[in-house]
Design an enzyme around this catalytic site. Sequence first.
Site, PDB file in Angstrom:
ATOM      1  N   SER A 262       0.842  -1.200   0.000  1.00  0.00           N
ATOM      2  CA  SER A 262       0.000   0.000   0.000  1.00  0.00           C
ATOM      3  C   SER A 262       0.873   1.245   0.000  1.00  0.00           C
ATOM      4  CB  SER A 262      -0.914  -0.002   1.219  1.00  0.00           C
ATOM      5  OG  SER A 262      -0.183   0.451   2.348  1.00  0.00           O
ATOM      6  N   LYS A 263       0.222   2.375  -0.251  1.00  0.00           N
ATOM      7  CA  LYS A 263       0.950   3.639  -0.268  1.00  0.00           C
ATOM      8  C   LYS A 263       1.602   3.907   1.083  1.00  0.00           C
ATOM      9  CE  LYS A 263      -1.890   5.545  -3.876  1.00  0.00           C
ATOM     10  NZ  LYS A 263      -2.620   6.624  -4.469  1.00  0.00           N
ATOM     11  N   ARG A 264       0.950   3.478   2.138  1.00  0.00           N
ATOM     12  CA  ARG A 264       1.471   3.757   3.487  1.00  0.00           C
ATOM     13  C   ARG A 264       2.686   2.902   3.865  1.00  0.00           C
ATOM     14  NH1 ARG A 264      -3.189   2.370   5.863  1.00  0.00           N
ATOM     15  NH2 ARG A 264      -4.099   2.499   3.812  1.00  0.00           N
TER      16      ARG A 264
END
Length: 505
Positions: A262-264
């Site tokens: 994910s982006k995180r």
Amino acid sequence: MSENVRVRFAPSPTGPLHMGGVRTALFNYLFAKKHNGTFVLRIEDTDQTRYVANAEQYIINSLDWCNIPFDEGPGKNEKFGPYRQSERKELYKQYADELIAKGWAYYAFDTAEELDAHRKDHEANGKTFIYNWHNREKLQNSLALSAENVAQRIADGEKFVVRFKTPQDETLIMQDEIRGTIKIDTNTLDDKVLFKSDGMPTYHLANIVDDHLMQISHVIRGEEWLPSMPLHVLLYKAFGWEAPKFAHLPLILKPVGKGKLSKRDGDKLGFPVFPLAYTNEDTNDVSRGYKEDGYFAEAFVNMLAFLGWNPGTEQEIFSLEELIQSFDLERVSKSGAKFSPDKTKWFNQQYLQLKSAEELTKLYLPLLTEKGINADENYVQKVVTLIKERAVFVADFWDLSSFFFENPSSYDEKAVKKQWKDTTADLMNELVAVINTIEDFTVDNAQTVIKGWITSKEIGFGKVMQPLRLSLVGKLAGPDLFDIMTMIGKETTVKRITNAIENLL
Ligand code: GLU
């Protein structure tokens, strides 16, 4: 492949392009080039609520940086344009109307509140509300209402959507180029909205109409779109159009091997997830990019190619041209591909080694200027040749080579404790005298004289060489000492030894 290969990358401009999106673009590009086909960029911006103004340019800049430019798209060879769906919006309604006329779609007037109530009702009974064959005749739509009623509601300006009438009791058999045959019971599908009350098509309708009009031969996209495939196949059938071939790429997994990257994850684990740095215009938050973090585009692309594809051989380093030659959808795996930040660094290191000292020097010179160092280009090139094998990034060069440009400003304490003994200063003074006798200060001469002197003293080499390294470098690291000495010259060598004697007493 006899047919004309036309593939498309169809991102929605909702923010910066994730590296998974770049991988999708890359696989489309490779496939197109391998088959002398066309790589199309289509901007899917029908969802105005999620639209981000600078995202399209970011996507184009990312493709350019990766050296995988599109052949057709916004502002370029607009043969099937426009390539932004928002500029095509007049076009979609007729296709929704066509499906209604053919009995493949229907008007639905159910309000958001009514649908919500149905959902809650079902939940209370432990069920899930699905708008489909099961209940569509009981809801507010043109299948349940009389023709007059429907005409009246539309004439009155009542809001409606157009839904797909999914066929009942059919087993849909589909082919995916990567996953093989997929079977699905159409009774499990819902009647998806094709056309929204705001006059815009949904992703599904716009995507199919455009793929058809743009003569797309292969749809290569991420696994997250696999659940949409039955509807898309049915839509082609409903229109009576030949469907393109489908290939759904495996997910990119977190470095631990479980869960979608994910982006995180990037922020949490300290690696970029975007090709280029990105500034969020609302919050001013900056996300890191591979380019700005010092990765070579070729290394990034090579790494991405291996996320879900492999050549079936031991070879890992592939130029873009070699990737085009070797790429094959048959060698794309079904199972998720684990992303490894370490492997990504490894690729960069490999590409750095492949670059010429001349090229690397051009990249290093501006960094030296920033440090206030004005060095001769030939000298820098020699330095680069001596240190590059230890570097992963060009940004590592300074740490690996600062001593070629300036005297050490400190000495590694632990090393000093271990290597700088009571007798060292005397030895170093003698060494200075020995060095001063060398007229032509070349690697060969320095080596012969200094090594000869150490041998004659019958002491271990380390007793001299380690303190000498500390004097010249400040720590026990760096390339061959004789290379360092002759590069910085006799005078600086002597000066650094006397500095060390003074400072390390
Ligand atoms: N607009 C979709 C996306 O953002 C495209 C999916 C597809 O390729 O069909 O990924």
